[in-house]
Design a protein around this motif. Structure first.
Motif, PDB file in Angstrom:
ATOM      1  N   THR A  50      -6.201  -4.418  31.595  1.00  0.00           N
ATOM      2  CA  THR A  50      -5.654  -4.249  30.249  1.00  0.00           C
ATOM      3  C   THR A  50      -4.159  -3.974  30.331  1.00  0.00           C
ATOM      4  OG1 THR A  50      -7.739  -3.432  29.382  1.00  0.00           O
ATOM      5  CG2 THR A  50      -5.763  -2.837  28.167  1.00  0.00           C
ATOM      6  N   ARG A  51      -3.427  -4.614  29.436  1.00  0.00           N
ATOM      7  CA  ARG A  51      -1.978  -4.423  29.365  1.00  0.00           C
ATOM      8  C   ARG A  51      -1.615  -3.972  27.964  1.00  0.00           C
ATOM      9  NH1 ARG A  51       0.446  -9.459  32.859  1.00  0.00           N
ATOM     10  NH2 ARG A  51      -1.029  -9.282  34.568  1.00  0.00           N
ATOM     11  N   GLY A  52      -0.426  -3.400  27.823  1.00  0.00           N
ATOM     12  CA  GLY A  52       0.044  -2.966  26.518  1.00  0.00           C
ATOM     13  C   GLY A  52       1.090  -3.924  25.976  1.00  0.00           C
ATOM     14  N   SER A  53       0.970  -4.264  24.694  1.00  0.00           N
ATOM     15  CA  SER A  53       1.943  -5.161  24.067  1.00  0.00           C
ATOM     16  C   SER A  53       3.093  -4.349  23.476  1.00  0.00           C
ATOM     17  CB  SER A  53       1.270  -6.004  22.978  1.00  0.00           C
ATOM     18  OG  SER A  53       0.819  -5.179  21.932  1.00  0.00           O
ATOM     19  N   SER A  54       4.143  -5.034  23.062  1.00  0.00           N
ATOM     20  CA  SER A  54       5.327  -4.363  22.526  1.00  0.00           C
ATOM     21  C   SER A  54       5.034  -3.629  21.220  1.00  0.00           C
ATOM     22  CB  SER A  54       6.461  -5.369  22.320  1.00  0.00           C
ATOM     23  OG  SER A  54       6.057  -6.381  21.422  1.00  0.00           O
ATOM     24  N   ASN A  55       3.998  -4.046  20.493  1.00  0.00           N
ATOM     25  CA  ASN A  55       3.661  -3.368  19.240  1.00  0.00           C
ATOM     26  C   ASN A  55       2.598  -2.285  19.436  1.00  0.00           C
ATOM     27  OD1 ASN A  55       1.292  -4.770  19.553  1.00  0.00           O
ATOM     28  ND2 ASN A  55       1.450  -5.931  17.658  1.00  0.00           N
ATOM     29  N   GLY A  56       2.279  -1.958  20.677  1.00  0.00           N
ATOM     30  CA  GLY A  56       1.337  -0.884  20.970  1.00  0.00           C
ATOM     31  C   GLY A  56      -0.108  -1.333  21.101  1.00  0.00           C
ATOM     32  N   GLY A  57      -0.373  -2.603  20.889  1.00  0.00           N
ATOM     33  CA  GLY A  57      -1.735  -3.119  21.023  1.00  0.00           C
ATOM     34  C   GLY A  57      -2.097  -3.359  22.476  1.00  0.00           C
ATOM     35  N   LYS A  58      -3.349  -3.702  22.691  1.00  0.00           N
ATOM     36  CA  LYS A  58      -3.828  -4.004  24.036  1.00  0.00           C
ATOM     37  C   LYS A  58      -4.108  -5.498  24.147  1.00  0.00           C
ATOM     38  CE  LYS A  58      -6.139   0.428  24.601  1.00  0.00           C
ATOM     39  NZ  LYS A  58      -7.449   1.067  24.785  1.00  0.00           N
ATOM     40  N   TYR A  59      -3.963  -6.021  25.355  1.00  0.00           N
ATOM     41  CA  TYR A  59      -4.321  -7.417  25.608  1.00  0.00           C
ATOM     42  C   TYR A  59      -4.681  -7.593  27.072  1.00  0.00           C
ATOM     43  CZ  TYR A  59       0.238  -8.428  27.782  1.00  0.00           C
ATOM     44  OH  TYR A  59       1.338  -8.452  28.610  1.00  0.00           O
ATOM     45  N   THR A  60      -5.288  -8.720  27.367  1.00  0.00           N
ATOM     46  CA  THR A  60      -5.606  -9.082  28.742  1.00  0.00           C
ATOM     47  C   THR A  60      -5.341 -10.569  28.916  1.00  0.00           C
ATOM     48  OG1 THR A  60      -7.287  -8.930  30.485  1.00  0.00           O
ATOM     49  CG2 THR A  60      -8.051  -9.592  28.314  1.00  0.00           C
ATOM     50  N   ILE A  61      -5.206 -11.001  30.138  1.00  0.00           N
ATOM     51  CA  ILE A  61      -4.961 -12.408  30.434  1.00  0.00           C
ATOM     52  C   ILE A  61      -6.096 -12.924  31.300  1.00  0.00           C
ATOM     53  CG2 ILE A  61      -3.398 -14.075  31.509  1.00  0.00           C
ATOM     54  CD1 ILE A  61      -1.142 -12.001  31.071  1.00  0.00           C
ATOM     55  N   TRP A  62      -6.663 -14.044  30.874  1.00  0.00           N
ATOM     56  CA  TRP A  62      -7.713 -14.699  31.649  1.00  0.00           C
ATOM     57  C   TRP A  62      -7.167 -15.975  32.253  1.00  0.00           C
ATOM     58  CZ3 TRP A  62     -12.683 -14.844  28.120  1.00  0.00           C
ATOM     59  CH2 TRP A  62     -13.161 -13.541  27.958  1.00  0.00           C
ATOM     60  N   GLY A  63      -7.529 -16.242  33.508  1.00  0.00           N
ATOM     61  CA  GLY A  63      -7.249 -17.528  34.136  1.00  0.00           C
ATOM     62  C   GLY A  63      -8.469 -18.414  33.946  1.00  0.00           C
ATOM     63  N   LEU A  64      -8.268 -19.591  33.375  1.00  0.00           N
ATOM     64  CA  LEU A  64      -9.358 -20.528  33.121  1.00  0.00           C
ATOM     65  C   LEU A  64      -9.209 -21.758  34.001  1.00  0.00           C
ATOM     66  CD1 LEU A  64      -9.361 -20.454  29.209  1.00  0.00           C
ATOM     67  CD2 LEU A  64     -10.709 -19.046  30.780  1.00  0.00           C
ATOM     68  N   SER A  65     -10.325 -22.345  34.404  1.00  0.00           N
ATOM     69  CA  SER A  65     -10.319 -23.541  35.241  1.00  0.00           C
ATOM     70  C   SER A  65     -11.444 -24.475  34.834  1.00  0.00           C
ATOM     71  CB  SER A  65     -10.491 -23.159  36.708  1.00  0.00           C
ATOM     72  OG  SER A  65     -10.666 -24.310  37.521  1.00  0.00           O
ATOM     73  N   ASP A  66     -11.222 -25.779  35.038  1.00  0.00           N
ATOM     74  CA  ASP A  66     -12.315 -26.742  34.840  1.00  0.00           C
ATOM     75  C   ASP A  66     -12.973 -27.081  36.176  1.00  0.00           C
ATOM     76  OD1 ASP A  66     -10.466 -28.379  36.091  1.00  0.00           O
ATOM     77  OD2 ASP A  66     -10.278 -29.783  34.436  1.00  0.00           O
ATOM     78  N   LEU A  67     -12.580 -26.391  37.235  1.00  0.00           N
ATOM     79  CA  LEU A  67     -13.081 -26.569  38.607  1.00  0.00           C
ATOM     80  C   LEU A  67     -12.776 -27.957  39.169  1.00  0.00           C
ATOM     81  CD1 LEU A  67     -16.502 -24.689  38.351  1.00  0.00           C
ATOM     82  CD2 LEU A  67     -14.279 -23.797  39.064  1.00  0.00           C
ATOM     83  N   TYR A  81      -9.577  -9.549  21.927  1.00  0.00           N
ATOM     84  CA  TYR A  81      -9.563  -8.581  23.024  1.00  0.00           C
ATOM     85  C   TYR A  81     -10.719  -7.602  22.868  1.00  0.00           C
ATOM     86  CZ  TYR A  81      -8.342  -4.542  25.820  1.00  0.00           C
ATOM     87  OH  TYR A  81      -8.385  -3.499  26.702  1.00  0.00           O
ATOM     88  N   GLU A  82     -10.884  -7.069  21.662  1.00  0.00           N
ATOM     89  CA  GLU A  82     -11.947  -6.098  21.416  1.00  0.00           C
ATOM     90  C   GLU A  82     -13.331  -6.684  21.632  1.00  0.00           C
ATOM     91  OE1 GLU A  82     -11.419  -2.903  20.947  1.00  0.00           O
ATOM     92  OE2 GLU A  82      -9.237  -3.206  20.915  1.00  0.00           O
ATOM     93  N   LYS A  83     -13.525  -7.917  21.209  1.00  0.00           N
ATOM     94  CA  LYS A  83     -14.846  -8.545  21.296  1.00  0.00           C
ATOM     95  C   LYS A  83     -15.213  -8.966  22.721  1.00  0.00           C
ATOM     96  CE  LYS A  83     -17.738 -12.091  19.238  1.00  0.00           C
ATOM     97  NZ  LYS A  83     -17.856 -13.107  18.197  1.00  0.00           N
ATOM     98  N   PHE A  84     -14.261  -9.504  23.462  1.00  0.00           N
ATOM     99  CA  PHE A  84     -14.580 -10.099  24.756  1.00  0.00           C
ATOM    100  C   PHE A  84     -14.163  -9.267  25.964  1.00  0.00           C
ATOM    101  CE2 PHE A  84     -14.295 -13.723  21.819  1.00  0.00           C
ATOM    102  CZ  PHE A  84     -15.611 -14.146  21.919  1.00  0.00           C
TER     103      PHE A  84
END
Length: 85
Positions: A50-67, A81-84
């Motif tokens: 989890t990372r913090g955004s400039s407006n105080g919110g939370k976010y995450t980064i996913w790496g996606l691949s088609d293999l 972010y909250e749901k997943f």
């Protein structure tokens, strides 16, 4: 081929969800139709902490691949972010 051990969504529900949508390969996301309903399918190969955004919110980064050598990063903010995460 890939086998899915624990499905979150039953096959019949996924089929009905995808039926009326245009499939766009991960490698073609730069050419997404401007209108209409579309979907892409990828495998999550990396999840950041989890990372913090400039407006105080939370976010995450996913790496996606088609293999098949195509990949992209997806940033999840707010409700996604909250749901997943």
């Amino acid at each position: 081929s890939i086998r899915i051990k624990e499905r979150t969504i039953p096959v019949a529900l996924l089929d009905s969800y995808l039926q009326a949508r245009t499939f766009v390969r991960l490698s073609n996301l730069k050419k997404v139709p401007e209108s209409g309903d579309w979907v892409t399918i990828a495998v999550v190969v990396h999840r950041s902490s989890t990372r913090g955004s400039s407006n105080g919110g939370k976010y995450t980064i996913w790496g996606l691949s088609d293999l098949k050598g195509n990949s992209m990063m997806l940033m999840l903010f707010g409700e996604a972010y909250e749901k997943f995460w």
